[in-house]
Design a protein around this motif. Sequence first.
Motif, short mmCIF file in Angstrom:
data_model
loop_
_atom_site.label_atom_id
_atom_site.label_comp_id
_atom_site.label_asym_id
_atom_site.label_seq_id
_atom_site.Cartn_x
_atom_site.Cartn_y
_atom_site.Cartn_z
N HIS A 18 3.16 -8.88 3.77
CA HIS A 18 2.53 -10.03 4.41
C HIS A 18 1.21 -10.48 3.82
CE1 HIS A 18 5.54 -10.03 7.53
NE2 HIS A 18 5.36 -8.73 7.66
N VAL A 19 0.57 -9.68 2.97
CA VAL A 19 -0.74 -10.05 2.44
C VAL A 19 -0.62 -10.25 0.92
CG1 VAL A 19 -3.16 -9.37 2.21
CG2 VAL A 19 -1.86 -8.70 4.25
N PRO A 20 -0.83 -11.48 0.46
CA PRO A 20 -0.65 -11.78 -0.96
C PRO A 20 -1.43 -10.84 -1.89
CG PRO A 20 -1.02 -13.81 0.26
CD PRO A 20 -1.23 -12.67 1.22
N TYR A 21 -2.66 -10.51 -1.54
CA TYR A 21 -3.47 -9.64 -2.39
C TYR A 21 -2.79 -8.29 -2.60
CZ TYR A 21 -7.06 -6.38 -3.88
OH TYR A 21 -7.73 -5.40 -4.56
N TYR A 22 -2.36 -7.65 -1.53
CA TYR A 22 -1.77 -6.32 -1.66
C TYR A 22 -0.41 -6.36 -2.33
CZ TYR A 22 -5.68 -4.56 0.90
OH TYR A 22 -6.96 -4.24 1.27
N ASN A 23 0.34 -7.42 -2.12
CA ASN A 23 1.62 -7.59 -2.81
C ASN A 23 1.37 -7.62 -4.31
OD1 ASN A 23 3.73 -9.34 -4.15
ND2 ASN A 23 4.66 -8.96 -2.15
N GLN A 24 0.40 -8.43 -4.75
CA GLN A 24 0.07 -8.55 -6.17
C GLN A 24 -0.52 -7.25 -6.71
OE1 GLN A 24 1.03 -11.47 -7.72
NE2 GLN A 24 0.76 -10.19 -9.51
N LEU A 25 -1.36 -6.59 -5.92
CA LEU A 25 -1.96 -5.33 -6.34
C LEU A 25 -0.90 -4.29 -6.66
CD1 LEU A 25 -4.74 -3.71 -6.51
CD2 LEU A 25 -4.17 -2.90 -4.22
N PHE A 26 0.11 -4.19 -5.81
CA PHE A 26 1.19 -3.23 -6.04
C PHE A 26 1.99 -3.62 -7.27
CE2 PHE A 26 -0.10 -1.31 -2.28
CZ PHE A 26 0.64 -0.17 -2.02
N GLY A 30 2.34 -1.37 -10.77
CA GLY A 30 3.65 -0.72 -10.85
C GLY A 30 3.92 0.21 -9.68
N LEU A 31 3.39 -0.11 -8.52
CA LEU A 31 3.58 0.74 -7.34
C LEU A 31 4.70 0.19 -6.46
CD1 LEU A 31 -0.17 1.22 -6.37
CD2 LEU A 31 1.29 2.85 -7.58
N ASP A 36 8.97 7.29 -1.74
CA ASP A 36 8.54 8.50 -1.03
C ASP A 36 7.45 9.23 -1.80
OD1 ASP A 36 10.30 8.05 1.05
OD2 ASP A 36 11.89 9.27 0.17
N ALA A 37 7.37 8.98 -3.11
CA ALA A 37 6.38 9.68 -3.93
C ALA A 37 5.00 9.03 -3.85
CB ALA A 37 6.85 9.70 -5.39
N LEU A 38 4.90 7.84 -3.26
CA LEU A 38 3.63 7.12 -3.18
C LEU A 38 2.70 7.78 -2.17
CD1 LEU A 38 2.06 4.49 -4.04
CD2 LEU A 38 2.97 3.49 -1.95
N SER A 39 1.46 8.00 -2.57
CA SER A 39 0.46 8.51 -1.63
C SER A 39 -0.68 7.50 -1.57
CB SER A 39 -0.05 9.89 -2.04
OG SER A 39 -0.96 9.78 -3.11
N LEU A 40 -1.48 7.58 -0.52
CA LEU A 40 -2.59 6.64 -0.36
C LEU A 40 -3.56 6.71 -1.54
CD1 LEU A 40 -3.37 6.85 3.46
CD2 LEU A 40 -2.17 5.04 2.22
N SER A 41 -3.69 7.88 -2.15
CA SER A 41 -4.61 8.02 -3.28
C SER A 41 -4.12 7.28 -4.52
CB SER A 41 -4.84 9.50 -3.60
OG SER A 41 -3.62 10.11 -3.99
#
Length: 120
Positions: A18-26, A30-31, A36-41
């Motif tokens: 829902h948030v364009p910035y975070y969509n583009q950031l990922f 390449g996130l 399941d392997a993704l962590s907040l860090s």
Amino acid sequence: MSVNEKKAERVVLAACEHVPYYNQLFLNNGLDPESDALSLSDIPVTTKENIRELGIVNFLNNSSLRRGRLIDRDDVQVQQTTGTTGIPMSTPWYKTDYYASTYHHWKLRNRYGNVTAVSR
């Protein structure tokens, strides 16, 4: 997976959806938010400079969700910090949260007076 990890996972998925910035950031990093392997860090830190550079409009859109409901930009107002530690920053507040916060601060000042922070 703990309850907090499940909540964090839901927040990350909602932000990417829902948030364009975070969509583009990922995408740029390449996130995969559903991995399941993704962590907040693994998620790059969003700085004040990022927000100033891109503007708050990239952090909101008309299909954003709040408490499971679609929000409208008319329900959001922009407040600006005083910039006492540097450059002022504009931040979006949902009007209901802004009014609740203002009321809470008013009640505290009414009860205890205008108290300033004390350093230790």
